[in-house]
Design a protein around this motif. Structure first.
Motif, PDB file in Angstrom:
ATOM      1  N   GLY A 245       9.909   9.272  25.545  1.00  0.00           N
ATOM      2  CA  GLY A 245       9.504  10.326  24.624  1.00  0.00           C
ATOM      3  C   GLY A 245       7.999  10.471  24.531  1.00  0.00           C
ATOM      4  O   GLY A 245       7.474  11.593  24.499  1.00  0.00           O
TER       5      GLY A 245
ATOM      6  N   ALA B 196      13.858  11.471  25.718  1.00  0.00           N
ATOM      7  CA  ALA B 196      14.093  10.151  25.140  1.00  0.00           C
ATOM      8  C   ALA B 196      15.583   9.871  24.974  1.00  0.00           C
ATOM      9  O   ALA B 196      16.057   8.753  25.223  1.00  0.00           O
TER      10      ALA B 196
ATOM     11  N   ILE C 127       8.029   9.150  16.916  1.00  0.00           N
ATOM     12  CA  ILE C 127       9.041   9.012  17.974  1.00  0.00           C
ATOM     13  C   ILE C 127       9.812   7.747  17.626  1.00  0.00           C
ATOM     14  O   ILE C 127       9.267   6.650  17.676  1.00  0.00           O
TER      15      ILE C 127
END
Length: 375
Positions: free
Chosen positions: A271, A289, A336
């Protein structure tokens, strides 16, 4: 403030920003840590700033806030204090006149403004139309400048120092409340006003059911092996909010614990690498991701979006999720935070704040990459 006034020209005749994120952003007047119950003062509905194009802004405060609220950053401002027995409507009528606001005006307010404020304004301005002041401010807030990025980086330093100090205190037999209390204490000790949101642990194991939301039931539980302890917390610095997560394993990790931790770290890395400003959408970053976890057969255990915008609030748009087709721009900051949640078994999560850059994301925190083991 000057840049914001340029944005609102022709879109609103009056802005009302109550104490909160929007006012903090445009003035530097920091909001307080909220309380569970509302702490009202007489005339609380007018607490905030009134802004009109071509006019000097006016800050209005109930007496209790003015005297005991420790409001800073108001030097040189037109500050008007409402006495405990004064009529707030009279004060606002004068402000409306001073700012030359006419009947039928468009008044933009923060998205989190109190309904009471809108009801009172509806009675004071005939034919008033309401708009979102937060939406008017959003184009400025979504792209962070160099100063904002450094503030959030410094908040990340506080967050990691608090985590390091907490890990040093962790031991088998402690309770979930022990861990949560230690994190909150260490954040304040290292310079945070408090937690940017309610510090949370998501813990799973064969004898440790996953409990979301029932804190009074989960806090007394003793952390004994085998259990996966998943941290979710963040510090505050100068109006900006951090969000951070890591995984701690109590007892020697199983092969699957090692695997799921490796998967979420690989997923986060994918990601971060995908967060290329100017060339990718939010949903594409989420997919990059998510594919790592899907391909390993754990896709149904990754139960939420990859991340969210962050900065002056903990959760801000845009979001790293399916169907968010917002183009990633340089200076946007996202969490993330891939995870694998398995009730009754091993779990793992990781979370950092990441700045979008042309060649991929820049992590503002990067410590504790390995699975942490407490024996």
């Amino acid at each position: 403030m000057k840049k914001f006034l340029g944005l609102i020209d022709g879109k609103a005749d009056l802005i009302f920003f109550p104490m909160g994120t929007d006012l903090d952003y445009v003035t530097g007047i920091h909001r307080e840590i909220p309380t569970y119950g509302r702490n009202l003062h007489p005339g609380m509905w007018l607490e905030g700033m009134w802004i009109a194009p071509g006019r000097d802004p006016i800050l209005t405060l109930p007496r209790m806030t003015a005297e005991f609220g420790q409001i800073g950053g108001t030097d040189g401002m037109d500050v008007r204090v409402l006495g405990d027995w004064d009529d707030p409507r009279d004060m606002v009528r004068k402000i409306i006149a001073d700012l030359n606001v006419k009947d039928g005006a468009t008044v933009a307010v923060s998205d989190d403004a109190e309904a009471e404020s809108l009801i009172e304004l509806q009675n004071l301005i005939s034919g008033v139309r309401f708009a979102s002041g937060t939406d008017l401010l959003r184009p400025m807030r979504v792209i962070k400048d160099a100063d904002e990025i450094e503030k959030l980086r410094a908040a990340g330093v506080i967050t990691e120092k608090a985590f390091a100090a907490t890990v040093a205190q962790m031991k088998i037999g402690m309770t979930e409340l022990d861990a949560v209390s230690e994190i909150d204490y260490q954040m304040k000790k290292h310079g945070s006003l408090g937690p940017s949101f309610t510090t949370s642990l998501y813990n799973t194991g064969p004898n440790h059911p996953l409990k979301f939301g029932d804190k009074l039931a989960s806090w007394p539980r003793v952390l004994t092996p085998p259990v996966s302890v998943l941290f979710d917390f963040g510090a505050i610095l100068d109006g900006m909010c951090y969000d951070f997560g890591r995984t701690v394993c109590f007892g020697q990790p199983s092969e699957e614990q090692v695997l799921v931790h490796k998967l979420i770290m690989d997923s986060q890395r994918a990601g971060i690498e995908a967060l290329k400003s100017g060339s990718v959408t939010c949903e594409a970053v989420d997919k990059a991701a998510r594919d790592v976890i899907d391909d390993a057969g754990y896709g149904d255990k990754f139960r939420h979006r990859l991340g969210h915008g962050i900065g002056w609030d903990v959760h801000e748009p845009p979001f790293l999720t399916k169907d968010d087709k917002t183009m990633v721009e340089e200076g946007m900051i996202f969490t993330i935070e891939p995870s694998i949640f398995q009730d009754g078994s091993v779990s793992a999560r990781v979370e950092d704040c990441i700045v979008a850059r042309p060649h991929g994301g820049e992590a503002l925190t990067s410590g504790f990459q390995d699975l942490i083991i407490i024996e």
